[in-house]
Write a protein that holds these residues in place. Structure first.
Motif, PDB file in Angstrom:
ATOM      1  N   LEU A  26     -12.084 -19.149 -12.650  1.00  0.00           N
ATOM      2  CA  LEU A  26     -11.893 -20.089 -11.543  1.00  0.00           C
ATOM      3  C   LEU A  26     -10.892 -19.546 -10.533  1.00  0.00           C
ATOM      4  O   LEU A  26     -11.112 -19.627  -9.318  1.00  0.00           O
ATOM      5  CB  LEU A  26     -11.430 -21.451 -12.061  1.00  0.00           C
ATOM      6  CG  LEU A  26     -12.463 -22.293 -12.801  1.00  0.00           C
ATOM      7  CD1 LEU A  26     -11.793 -23.476 -13.497  1.00  0.00           C
ATOM      8  CD2 LEU A  26     -13.551 -22.776 -11.851  1.00  0.00           C
ATOM      9  N   SER A  27      -9.804 -18.961 -11.038  1.00  0.00           N
ATOM     10  CA  SER A  27      -8.797 -18.437 -10.118  1.00  0.00           C
ATOM     11  C   SER A  27      -9.356 -17.279  -9.303  1.00  0.00           C
ATOM     12  O   SER A  27      -9.036 -17.132  -8.123  1.00  0.00           O
ATOM     13  CB  SER A  27      -7.534 -18.009 -10.863  1.00  0.00           C
ATOM     14  OG  SER A  27      -7.739 -16.828 -11.600  1.00  0.00           O
ATOM     15  N   GLU A  28     -10.217 -16.464  -9.910  1.00  0.00           N
ATOM     16  CA  GLU A  28     -10.834 -15.357  -9.175  1.00  0.00           C
ATOM     17  C   GLU A  28     -11.827 -15.876  -8.146  1.00  0.00           C
ATOM     18  O   GLU A  28     -11.864 -15.406  -7.011  1.00  0.00           O
ATOM     19  CB  GLU A  28     -11.531 -14.400 -10.151  1.00  0.00           C
ATOM     20  CG  GLU A  28     -10.562 -13.604 -11.000  1.00  0.00           C
ATOM     21  CD  GLU A  28     -11.256 -12.779 -12.079  1.00  0.00           C
ATOM     22  OE1 GLU A  28     -12.511 -12.811 -12.171  1.00  0.00           O
ATOM     23  OE2 GLU A  28     -10.537 -12.111 -12.838  1.00  0.00           O
ATOM     24  N   ILE A  29     -12.630 -16.851  -8.523  1.00  0.00           N
ATOM     25  CA  ILE A  29     -13.636 -17.403  -7.600  1.00  0.00           C
ATOM     26  C   ILE A  29     -12.959 -18.089  -6.421  1.00  0.00           C
ATOM     27  O   ILE A  29     -13.361 -17.907  -5.264  1.00  0.00           O
ATOM     28  CB  ILE A  29     -14.560 -18.398  -8.345  1.00  0.00           C
ATOM     29  CG1 ILE A  29     -15.434 -17.644  -9.355  1.00  0.00           C
ATOM     30  CG2 ILE A  29     -15.429 -19.182  -7.362  1.00  0.00           C
ATOM     31  CD1 ILE A  29     -16.125 -18.542 -10.365  1.00  0.00           C
ATOM     32  N   PHE A  30     -11.901 -18.856  -6.697  1.00  0.00           N
ATOM     33  CA  PHE A  30     -11.204 -19.598  -5.641  1.00  0.00           C
ATOM     34  C   PHE A  30     -10.175 -18.745  -4.912  1.00  0.00           C
ATOM     35  O   PHE A  30      -9.603 -19.173  -3.914  1.00  0.00           O
ATOM     36  CB  PHE A  30     -10.506 -20.838  -6.220  1.00  0.00           C
ATOM     37  CG  PHE A  30     -11.444 -21.838  -6.853  1.00  0.00           C
ATOM     38  CD1 PHE A  30     -12.738 -22.021  -6.383  1.00  0.00           C
ATOM     39  CD2 PHE A  30     -11.020 -22.610  -7.917  1.00  0.00           C
ATOM     40  CE1 PHE A  30     -13.589 -22.950  -6.961  1.00  0.00           C
ATOM     41  CE2 PHE A  30     -11.855 -23.552  -8.504  1.00  0.00           C
ATOM     42  CZ  PHE A  30     -13.154 -23.719  -8.024  1.00  0.00           C
ATOM     43  N   ASN A  31      -9.932 -17.527  -5.439  1.00  0.00           N
ATOM     44  CA  ASN A  31      -8.956 -16.608  -4.856  1.00  0.00           C
ATOM     45  C   ASN A  31      -7.556 -17.244  -4.791  1.00  0.00           C
ATOM     46  O   ASN A  31      -6.876 -17.177  -3.767  1.00  0.00           O
ATOM     47  CB  ASN A  31      -9.408 -16.113  -3.483  1.00  0.00           C
ATOM     48  CG  ASN A  31      -8.676 -14.862  -3.069  1.00  0.00           C
ATOM     49  OD1 ASN A  31      -8.189 -14.111  -3.909  1.00  0.00           O
ATOM     50  ND2 ASN A  31      -8.580 -14.637  -1.768  1.00  0.00           N
ATOM     51  N   VAL A  32      -7.169 -17.885  -5.884  1.00  0.00           N
ATOM     52  CA  VAL A  32      -5.825 -18.450  -6.024  1.00  0.00           C
ATOM     53  C   VAL A  32      -5.284 -18.023  -7.390  1.00  0.00           C
ATOM     54  O   VAL A  32      -6.049 -17.702  -8.289  1.00  0.00           O
ATOM     55  CB  VAL A  32      -5.810 -19.998  -5.919  1.00  0.00           C
ATOM     56  CG1 VAL A  32      -6.274 -20.460  -4.563  1.00  0.00           C
ATOM     57  CG2 VAL A  32      -6.639 -20.634  -7.018  1.00  0.00           C
ATOM     58  N   SER A  33      -3.977 -18.036  -7.532  1.00  0.00           N
ATOM     59  CA  SER A  33      -3.397 -17.671  -8.829  1.00  0.00           C
ATOM     60  C   SER A  33      -3.605 -18.817  -9.812  1.00  0.00           C
ATOM     61  O   SER A  33      -3.773 -19.971  -9.420  1.00  0.00           O
ATOM     62  CB  SER A  33      -1.909 -17.371  -8.680  1.00  0.00           C
ATOM     63  OG  SER A  33      -1.196 -18.563  -8.432  1.00  0.00           O
ATOM     64  N   ILE A  34      -3.566 -18.471 -11.078  1.00  0.00           N
ATOM     65  CA  ILE A  34      -3.692 -19.498 -12.106  1.00  0.00           C
ATOM     66  C   ILE A  34      -2.527 -20.474 -11.999  1.00  0.00           C
ATOM     67  O   ILE A  34      -2.703 -21.678 -12.168  1.00  0.00           O
ATOM     68  CB  ILE A  34      -3.756 -18.867 -13.512  1.00  0.00           C
ATOM     69  CG1 ILE A  34      -5.066 -18.101 -13.663  1.00  0.00           C
ATOM     70  CG2 ILE A  34      -3.641 -19.923 -14.602  1.00  0.00           C
ATOM     71  CD1 ILE A  34      -5.225 -17.379 -14.975  1.00  0.00           C
ATOM     72  N   ASP A  35      -1.338 -19.937 -11.693  1.00  0.00           N
ATOM     73  CA  ASP A  35      -0.173 -20.816 -11.533  1.00  0.00           C
ATOM     74  C   ASP A  35      -0.420 -21.882 -10.474  1.00  0.00           C
ATOM     75  O   ASP A  35      -0.101 -23.049 -10.670  1.00  0.00           O
ATOM     76  CB  ASP A  35       1.071 -20.003 -11.160  1.00  0.00           C
ATOM     77  CG  ASP A  35       1.584 -19.174 -12.323  1.00  0.00           C
ATOM     78  OD1 ASP A  35       1.251 -19.522 -13.474  1.00  0.00           O
ATOM     79  OD2 ASP A  35       2.307 -18.198 -12.085  1.00  0.00           O
ATOM     80  N   ASN A  36      -0.980 -21.485  -9.335  1.00  0.00           N
ATOM     81  CA  ASN A  36      -1.268 -22.458  -8.274  1.00  0.00           C
ATOM     82  C   ASN A  36      -2.367 -23.425  -8.693  1.00  0.00           C
ATOM     83  O   ASN A  36      -2.349 -24.594  -8.317  1.00  0.00           O
ATOM     84  CB  ASN A  36      -1.660 -21.755  -6.973  1.00  0.00           C
ATOM     85  CG  ASN A  36      -0.472 -21.114  -6.293  1.00  0.00           C
ATOM     86  OD1 ASN A  36       0.664 -21.515  -6.504  1.00  0.00           O
ATOM     87  ND2 ASN A  36      -0.731 -20.101  -5.484  1.00  0.00           N
ATOM     88  N   LEU A  37      -3.322 -22.925  -9.457  1.00  0.00           N
ATOM     89  CA  LEU A  37      -4.448 -23.751  -9.874  1.00  0.00           C
ATOM     90  C   LEU A  37      -4.006 -24.860 -10.835  1.00  0.00           C
ATOM     91  O   LEU A  37      -4.457 -25.996 -10.728  1.00  0.00           O
ATOM     92  CB  LEU A  37      -5.507 -22.873 -10.537  1.00  0.00           C
ATOM     93  CG  LEU A  37      -6.904 -23.428 -10.710  1.00  0.00           C
ATOM     94  CD1 LEU A  37      -7.515 -23.808  -9.370  1.00  0.00           C
ATOM     95  CD2 LEU A  37      -7.788 -22.403 -11.396  1.00  0.00           C
ATOM     96  N   ILE A  38      -3.101 -24.531 -11.746  1.00  0.00           N
ATOM     97  CA  ILE A  38      -2.705 -25.519 -12.758  1.00  0.00           C
ATOM     98  C   ILE A  38      -1.310 -26.074 -12.519  1.00  0.00           C
ATOM     99  O   ILE A  38      -0.766 -26.769 -13.380  1.00  0.00           O
ATOM    100  CB  ILE A  38      -2.803 -24.933 -14.185  1.00  0.00           C
ATOM    101  CG1 ILE A  38      -1.866 -23.740 -14.368  1.00  0.00           C
ATOM    102  CG2 ILE A  38      -4.220 -24.575 -14.523  1.00  0.00           C
ATOM    103  CD1 ILE A  38      -1.822 -23.212 -15.793  1.00  0.00           C
ATOM    104  N   LYS A  39      -0.738 -25.789 -11.341  1.00  0.00           N
ATOM    105  CA  LYS A  39       0.607 -26.279 -11.036  1.00  0.00           C
ATOM    106  C   LYS A  39       0.673 -27.792 -11.258  1.00  0.00           C
ATOM    107  O   LYS A  39      -0.187 -28.533 -10.854  1.00  0.00           O
ATOM    108  CB  LYS A  39       0.978 -25.971  -9.591  1.00  0.00           C
ATOM    109  CG  LYS A  39       2.434 -26.255  -9.289  1.00  0.00           C
ATOM    110  CD  LYS A  39       2.790 -26.155  -7.827  1.00  0.00           C
ATOM    111  CE  LYS A  39       2.240 -24.967  -7.120  1.00  0.00           C
ATOM    112  NZ  LYS A  39       2.668 -24.841  -5.750  1.00  0.00           N
ATOM    113  N   GLY A  40       1.699 -28.232 -11.917  1.00  0.00           N
ATOM    114  CA  GLY A  40       1.855 -29.657 -12.197  1.00  0.00           C
ATOM    115  C   GLY A  40       1.286 -30.059 -13.544  1.00  0.00           C
ATOM    116  O   GLY A  40       1.712 -31.045 -14.125  1.00  0.00           O
ATOM    117  N   ASP A  41       0.334 -29.300 -14.047  1.00  0.00           N
ATOM    118  CA  ASP A  41      -0.292 -29.642 -15.321  1.00  0.00           C
ATOM    119  C   ASP A  41       0.478 -29.087 -16.523  1.00  0.00           C
ATOM    120  O   ASP A  41       0.373 -29.622 -17.616  1.00  0.00           O
ATOM    121  CB  ASP A  41      -1.736 -29.125 -15.376  1.00  0.00           C
ATOM    122  CG  ASP A  41      -2.670 -29.927 -14.493  1.00  0.00           C
ATOM    123  OD1 ASP A  41      -2.229 -30.959 -13.956  1.00  0.00           O
ATOM    124  OD2 ASP A  41      -3.830 -29.522 -14.344  1.00  0.00           O
TER     125      ASP A  41
END
Length: 191
Positions: A50-65
């Motif tokens: 997901l992070s590769e497809i969305f071109n965002v870091s995993i940290d940004n993707l799950i931030k807050g979780d």
């Protein structure tokens, strides 16, 4: 949790349908829907994709979780899980040690008592596996470990071990059968 809204937001930004995203992550459309509606949480490999497809870091993707996941791991459910684990260990220990005395002193009644003890041990083992799945303990631990810098290979190994509940049950059942055979052999020797 925030991941569901993050997935939906990034998916819409890329104009992807749930089905198109599912194909890219190698899951079903229903799985994407469950993630977006916070009914389930992706495993670490899916998060990487997901992070590769969305071109965002995993940290940004799950931030807050992460903090929510850490809290969930430490919650009352974990205490119950640990208590049940201790009960299972005691029952398993008793099931391994009790056959010889039970068969020797009580014969048929001893066999029945031992079978009930084994049944109870297997029931507790199944309950433990159900709790692991219900609270998604394995996946949350993987994600927390990953966010703290563990290598993905170590996490994948841990997840694979968590996927083998039937092997654990078969090992327990096989150990019980072996114990039964040994106990019967001893009982015949003592006659």
């Amino acid at each position: 949790m925030e991941l569901g809204s993050q997935i939906k937001k990034h998916r819409n930004e890329l104009s992807l349908s749930q089905e198109e995203l599912a194909e890219k992550v190698y899951v079903s459309r229903q799985t994407i829907s469950n993630w977006e509606n916070d009914k389930s949480y992706p495993d670490v490999n899916s998060l990487v994709l997901l992070s590769e497809i969305f071109n965002v870091s995993i940290d940004n993707l799950i931030k807050g979780d992460i903090e929510i996941m850490k809290e969930q791991i430490r919650a009352e459910d974990r205490k119950e899980f640990e208590s049940l684990s201790h009960i299972y260990a005691i029952l398993f220990f008793l099931a391994m040690l009790s056959p010889i005395p039970l068969f020797h002193f009580l014969r048929l009644v001893g066999i029945c008592i031992w079978l009930v003890l084994m049944g109870l041990t297997l029931f507790v083992a199944l309950r433990l596996e159900k709790m692991k799945k219900q609270f998604d303990i394995q996946t949350y631990r993987e994600i927390v470990a990953f966010s703290e810098g563990m290598r993905l290979d170590d996490i994948a190994k841990a997840r694979e071990e968590g996927k083998r509940p039937y092997q654990k049950l078969l090992l327990a059942f096989g150990s019980g059968i072996l114990t039964l055979i040994i106990a019967i052999s001893f009982a015949m020797l003592l006659k």
